[in-house]
Scaffold this motif. Structure first.
Motif, PDB file in Angstrom:
ATOM      1  N   VAL A  46      32.847  60.907  45.529  1.00 29.22           N
ATOM      2  CA  VAL A  46      33.903  60.233  44.775  1.00 29.22           C
ATOM      3  C   VAL A  46      33.959  58.758  45.186  1.00 29.22           C
ATOM      4  N   PRO A  47      33.840  57.820  44.241  1.00 28.84           N
ATOM      5  CA  PRO A  47      33.819  56.394  44.603  1.00 28.84           C
ATOM      6  C   PRO A  47      35.171  55.905  45.099  1.00 28.84           C
ATOM      7  N   PRO A  48      35.172  54.813  45.859  1.00 27.96           N
ATOM      8  CA  PRO A  48      36.441  54.316  46.413  1.00 27.96           C
ATOM      9  C   PRO A  48      37.452  53.945  45.345  1.00 27.96           C
ATOM     10  N   GLU A  49      36.991  53.543  44.174  1.00 33.72           N
ATOM     11  CA  GLU A  49      37.926  53.184  43.109  1.00 33.72           C
ATOM     12  C   GLU A  49      38.778  54.383  42.694  1.00 33.72           C
ATOM     13  N   VAL A  50      38.174  55.567  42.734  1.00 36.87           N
ATOM     14  CA  VAL A  50      38.927  56.770  42.368  1.00 36.87           C
ATOM     15  C   VAL A  50      39.942  57.119  43.459  1.00 36.87           C
ATOM     16  N   VAL A  51      39.510  57.034  44.703  1.00 39.92           N
ATOM     17  CA  VAL A  51      40.432  57.298  45.815  1.00 39.92           C
ATOM     18  C   VAL A  51      41.569  56.281  45.805  1.00 39.92           C
ATOM     19  N   HIS A  52      41.251  55.024  45.532  1.00 40.00           N
ATOM     20  CA  HIS A  52      42.283  53.982  45.429  1.00 40.00           C
ATOM     21  C   HIS A  52      43.306  54.357  44.351  1.00 40.00           C
ATOM     22  N   ALA A  53      42.823  54.852  43.211  1.00 38.02           N
ATOM     23  CA  ALA A  53      43.731  55.219  42.122  1.00 38.02           C
ATOM     24  C   ALA A  53      44.624  56.381  42.509  1.00 38.02           C
ATOM     25  N   VAL A  54      44.066  57.369  43.218  1.00 39.41           N
ATOM     26  CA  VAL A  54      44.845  58.549  43.601  1.00 39.41           C
ATOM     27  C   VAL A  54      45.844  58.213  44.703  1.00 39.41           C
ATOM     28  N   PHE A  55      45.395  57.469  45.713  1.00 34.20           N
ATOM     29  CA  PHE A  55      46.294  57.112  46.814  1.00 34.20           C
ATOM     30  C   PHE A  55      47.368  56.136  46.349  1.00 34.20           C
ATOM     31  N   TYR A  56      47.053  55.295  45.402  1.00 33.76           N
ATOM     32  CA  TYR A  56      47.974  54.471  44.614  1.00 33.76           C
ATOM     33  C   TYR A  56      48.535  53.233  45.313  1.00 33.76           C
ATOM     34  N   ASN A  57      48.924  53.344  46.573  1.00 39.67           N
ATOM     35  CA  ASN A  57      49.733  52.258  47.135  1.00 39.67           C
ATOM     36  C   ASN A  57      49.002  51.397  48.159  1.00 39.67           C
ATOM     37  N   PHE A  58      47.664  51.415  48.140  1.00 36.09           N
ATOM     38  CA  PHE A  58      46.922  50.494  48.994  1.00 36.09           C
ATOM     39  C   PHE A  58      46.564  49.247  48.201  1.00 36.09           C
ATOM     40  N   ALA A  59      46.527  48.114  48.889  1.00 39.16           N
ATOM     41  CA  ALA A  59      46.176  46.860  48.233  1.00 39.16           C
ATOM     42  C   ALA A  59      44.720  46.898  47.778  1.00 39.16           C
ATOM     43  N   PRO A  60      44.372  46.133  46.760  1.00 37.17           N
ATOM     44  CA  PRO A  60      42.992  46.112  46.272  1.00 37.17           C
ATOM     45  C   PRO A  60      42.004  45.828  47.404  1.00 37.17           C
ATOM     46  N   GLY A  61      40.957  46.634  47.466  1.00 33.84           N
ATOM     47  CA  GLY A  61      39.909  46.440  48.463  1.00 33.84           C
ATOM     48  C   GLY A  61      40.108  47.178  49.761  1.00 33.84           C
TER      49      GLY A  61
END
Length: 267
Positions: A46-61
């Motif tokens: 699973v790419p980091p962009e997907v994990v970022h979307a699911v976790f939701y509240n981390f800043a970009p990058g």
């Protein structure tokens, strides 16, 4: 139930044993441990962009600084095993003799019954955890059930934030200001560049959520209350699987465990 279950869900983040077990796999720092442990149910691909979307509240990058790099150092399977091992060790250290009390085993079974009863649709992290094997050992079983419920609630909280139009970083600002703490002093966002955080606050000010004085307006506090109320409503479903007598038994079993954890964790 949130008050009783949340201390168990916080074990990976406040008990040193979890980070120690994950760092022993060769990870570089505690944030490697965080992302490896929490994202492991999704597997390696699973790419980091997907994990970022699911976790939701981390800043970009922020996610991409750790994923997928951690999977060059260990595997999702090893991370899951280490996280469970560390959390069980942490719980046993903190609750002492309660760990082997029959009441804990009963609570684990009841909490698992609730935790595995809710629909998975629209709950990506909860669904990923539901696909994992259930531990047999009672303390591990209890922690696994609490983690399922915490991520089920977290998925619902993201829905509530989206419904209210509150972005990931905005969620931290909203929470900080709701407890009368300046966003610049809040641990989850204080490290962001000042210009980036100021832009987030300015956007909330333009929408009437933050006043010229830098604190929440009446509309801002009302938005926070609506988010929390929806989060609570969306978190109810698992407990419908329990009878009133089972729920009473679960509460009685969790109370001393939760109290022991709360004495140690900064809640």
């Amino acid at each position: 139930m949130y008050d009783l279950v949340e201390p168990l869900g916080l074990v990976p983040y406040f008990a040193d044993e979890s980070d120690e077990a994950l760092l022993a796999l060769g990870l570089r720092n505690v944030w490697d441990a965080y992302f490896a442990g929490r994202a492991a149910p999704f597997g390696r691909g699973v790419p980091p962009e997907v994990v970022h979307a699911v976790f939701y509240n981390f800043a970009p990058g922020e996610v991409a600084r750790h994923l997928p790099r951690v999977w060059d150092l260990t595997t999702p399977e090893a991370a899951l095993a280490a996280r469970e091992q560390g959390c069980v060790a942490g719980i046993r250290r903190i609750v002492g003799g309660l760990a082997d009390d029959p009441g804990l085993a009963r609570a684990a079974d009841l909490l698992l019954k609730a935790a595995t009863s809710a629909p998975v649709e629209g709950r990506p992290l909860y669904a990923a955890l539901r696909a994992l094997p259930v531990p047999e050992e009672p303390v591990a079983r209890l922690w696994h059930a609490a983690t399922l419920l915490r991520e089920h609630r977290g998925d619902g909280h993201t829905v509530a934030l989206l419904a209210e139009g509150i972005g990931g970083t905005e969620a931290h600002v909203l929470h900080a200001l709701s407890v009368d703490l300046r966003a610049q002093d809040f641990g989850r966002v204080w490290h962001l560049p000042a210009a980036q955080l100021d832009a987030v606050i300015d956007g909330m000010r333009a929408r009437g959520l933050v006043g010229d004085d830098g604190w929440l307006t009446t509309d801002g506090r009302a938005a926070k209350e609506r988010i929390e109320a929806m989060t609570d409503r969306l978190a109810e479903a698992p407990y419908h699987a329990l009878s009133p007598a089972e729920l009473d038994c679960l509460v009685a079993g969790l109370e001393p465990i939760s109290a022991a954890l709360r004495k140690v964790f900064p809640m």
